[in-house]
Design an enzyme around this catalytic site. Structure first.
Site, mmCIF file in Angstrom:
data_model
loop_
_atom_site.group_PDB
_atom_site.id
_atom_site.type_symbol
_atom_site.label_atom_id
_atom_site.label_comp_id
_atom_site.label_asym_id
_atom_site.label_seq_id
_atom_site.Cartn_x
_atom_site.Cartn_y
_atom_site.Cartn_z
ATOM 1 N N LYS A 21 46.406 104.315 -45.005
ATOM 2 C CA LYS A 21 47.037 103.387 -44.074
ATOM 3 C C LYS A 21 47.361 102.104 -44.816
ATOM 4 O O LYS A 21 46.471 101.408 -45.321
ATOM 5 C CB LYS A 21 46.107 103.097 -42.900
ATOM 6 C CG LYS A 21 46.681 102.133 -41.876
ATOM 7 C CD LYS A 21 45.707 101.935 -40.714
ATOM 8 C CE LYS A 21 46.287 100.993 -39.672
ATOM 9 N NZ LYS A 21 45.370 100.802 -38.512
ATOM 10 N N ARG A 33 45.634 102.226 -12.230
ATOM 11 C CA ARG A 33 45.281 103.244 -11.234
ATOM 12 C C ARG A 33 43.774 103.450 -11.097
ATOM 13 O O ARG A 33 43.312 103.879 -10.050
ATOM 14 C CB ARG A 33 45.921 104.587 -11.637
ATOM 15 C CG ARG A 33 47.437 104.610 -11.624
ATOM 16 C CD ARG A 33 47.909 106.050 -11.795
ATOM 17 N NE ARG A 33 49.353 106.138 -11.886
ATOM 18 C CZ ARG A 33 50.032 106.260 -13.006
ATOM 19 N NH1 ARG A 33 49.367 106.286 -14.157
ATOM 20 N NH2 ARG A 33 51.349 106.352 -13.011
ATOM 21 N N GLU A 84 50.906 105.504 -42.223
ATOM 22 C CA GLU A 84 49.762 105.773 -41.355
ATOM 23 C C GLU A 84 49.024 106.998 -41.876
ATOM 24 O O GLU A 84 49.654 107.984 -42.278
ATOM 25 C CB GLU A 84 50.227 106.019 -39.924
ATOM 26 C CG GLU A 84 50.936 104.837 -39.280
ATOM 27 C CD GLU A 84 51.335 105.126 -37.850
ATOM 28 O OE1 GLU A 84 50.630 104.672 -36.935
ATOM 29 O OE2 GLU A 84 52.345 105.823 -37.642
ATOM 30 N N HIS A 109 59.726 98.215 -35.987
ATOM 31 C CA HIS A 109 58.876 97.587 -36.998
ATOM 32 C C HIS A 109 59.583 97.404 -38.340
ATOM 33 O O HIS A 109 59.578 96.311 -38.920
ATOM 34 C CB HIS A 109 57.607 98.417 -37.215
ATOM 35 C CG HIS A 109 56.732 98.522 -36.015
ATOM 36 N ND1 HIS A 109 56.655 97.540 -35.058
ATOM 37 C CD2 HIS A 109 55.869 99.490 -35.612
ATOM 38 C CE1 HIS A 109 55.784 97.895 -34.122
ATOM 39 N NE2 HIS A 109 55.305 99.077 -34.434
#
Length: 507
Positions: A362, A62, A236, A260
């Protein structure tokens, strides 16, 4: 050795050559996925001379940009994400083009502009009528884009191929996944449809197969006789940021477990395929999925939601205090599951899966925990948590680690666990591994579906997790939030393993 000059030292199953000349169209080219992953991945391929000649990349989004604005923004993005080489970029940038368009525009409007742009570029550069469409957009737009491509005459060609790459999530449950498939397959055939999960493009995931099936020291013990259990962690350290609108409707199971973690489970548990190709590998992963025992949500699943805490010495809010999250939200940001595979190889071996946001660090890892020796002649105690472990680390610092017991130097008999590390940097001289998307996009351009999910796999994945989603949605968690940001999750997750006289691996 410079990573951009790296070339494999041996010949494998893949030729490592560029694919057929083609045009690559990225829908959502101004978005975060394109900026962080797709364009850097294509740049990596260009640096390794693995993009076809000629080729062109057309962004469609856009934002009111032209070709030059698109190139400038992608240059900044690539320089932030990867090791950057200005000379390589100067050769790559002229291949980037842009069309301003709305995804829901009439086919005779913005999609006609896209068609004209592609035809002009193909004619100018002598590119055959081969086009790869990548839908890096919110899932709500998938069907509309496909239908408009069809109506604009872009979905078929008498003189070349068409392929469609679709990002996750592929549906929100089995019913919606089947409905999405039905609509897409009205335009594109199954062998033209590439359902992408970038985890399957990671070097260490593929090394799961290579280490096991190319080395005779591992496959004979890859079974219930020698393996005690398997732990799969996708942790995470970040929160949801500005994605509350997405995450409140999705939650951790839809976001991470359904794709995952189940993919990693399958790559760990599959039987040896007859050959490494799209049929062989995907047939075997489908068999693993069919063998997964239905989950008893109350016994086999633990959920969590992060509260306030500290990350890197800084205070961070709890999930319910994040922007646009309702104060009484019942959305899980953490999940731990005990999964059993009812087949000959894995009967009785639990697979423990855990994933969550705002965890201590992480890290993504698949850890194979081997059973203790049946009789230990040394005067020490042993248990399954301190024995031999083979760990495949996906991030950070991808590599493979083998932990085993050895004698400490000295006059006494002192046994200690030691670790051997395989690191890509030291073994192959690569400080920064290629972007996982690079290999997957290269495969899609080459028509190789080996590392892409098949429709039946998707349906079965939803069947496995839907009871968990339904139970957690209908039953409000009375203890949310139940883990502190910066911790390793709720205490109940430790209890899941403690009940089996096991413990989570320290990461």
């Amino acid at each position: 050795m410079n990573e951009m000059e790296f070339a494999p030292r041996c010949v494998g199953l893949s030729s490592g050559k560029p694919t057929d000349p083609c045009c690559i169209v990225v829908f959502g080219a101004a978005g975060d996925l394109s900026r962080r992953e797709l364009i850097p991945a294509l740049y990596d391929l260009a640096c390794q001379s693995l993009l076809p000649e000629p080729f062109t990349i057309v962004g469609f989004s856009r934002d009111n940009w032209d070709d030059q604005a698109f190139r400038e923004r992608m240059r900044r993005a690539v320089s932030e994400e990867r090791t950057f080489d200005a000379q390589h970029w100067e050769r790559f940038a002229p291949h980037l083009h842009y069309v301003t368009g709305n995804f829901d525009a009439p086919p005779e409007g913005d999609y006609a502009l896209l068609r004209d742009k592609l035809q002009s570029l193909q004619k100018r550069h002598g590119i055959p009528d081969n086009v790869l469409f990548h839908l890096a957009t919110p899932p709500d737009f998938f069907c509309g884009i496909v239908n408009r491509l069809d109506a604009a005459g872009l979905a078929t060609s008498d003189h070349g191929w068409r392929r469609l790459v679709i990002e996750k999530p592929f549906g929100t449950d089995e019913r919606s996944a089947r409905d999405l498939d039905r609509k897409i397959l009205e335009v594109f055939k199954e062998d033209q449809t590439y359902r992408i999960d970038h985890f399957l493009g990671k070097e260490t995931v593929q090394n799961l197969l290579v280490v096991r099936f190319a080395n005779p020291s591992f496959e004979p013990i890859w079974n219930r006789n020698y393996i005690d259990h398997v732990q799969i962690t996708v942790a995470e350290d970040i929160g949801i940021g500005t994605r509350a609108g997405f995450y409140e409707k999705t939650g951790v199971v839809r976001d991470m477990v359904q794709n995952h973690l189940l993919q990693l489970l399958c790559m760990t548990a599959i039987e040896p395929p007859v050959r490494y190709d799209g049929a062989g590998l995907r047939d075997e992963t489908a068999k693993v999925m069919q063998a997964i025992r239905p989950l008893d949500v109350r016994k086999d699943a633990v959920r969590g939601q992060y509260g306030p805490g500290h990350m890197d010495g800084k205070a961070v809010p709890g999930y319910r205090a994040e922007k646009n999250v309702v104060p009484e939200s019942n959305t899980a940001t953490y999940a731990a599951l005990r999964v059993m595979i009812d087949n000959w190889r894995w009967a009785g071996v639990p697979f423990y899966l855990r994933t969550g946001k705002r965890l201590a660090r992480k890290v993504t890892e698949v850890a194979i925990h081997f059973k203790p020796t049946p009789h230990l002649m040394f005067p020490i105690e042993q248990d399954s948590s301190s024995g031999n472990v083979l760990a495949f680390r996906l991030q950070p610092e991808e590599g493979i680690m083998q932990t085993f017991v050895a004698k400490q130097p000295g006059p006494g008999l002192c046994l200690e666990p030691v670790t051997m590390n395989f690191r890509y940097a030291s073994a192959f001289g690569i400080e920064q591994l290629p972007n996982a998307y690079s290999w997957l996009l290269h495969d899609a351009m080459g028509g190789d579906q080996t590392l892409f999910a098949r429709a039946d796999w998707i349906y079965r994945a939803w069947q496995i997790v839907e009871p968990v989603i339904a139970h957690w949605t209908s039953e409000v968690a009375p203890d949310f939030p139940n883990y502190t940001a910066g911790s390793w999750g709720p205490l109940a997750a430790d209890g899941l393993l403690r009940a089996d006289k096991r413990a989570w691996k320290s990461l």
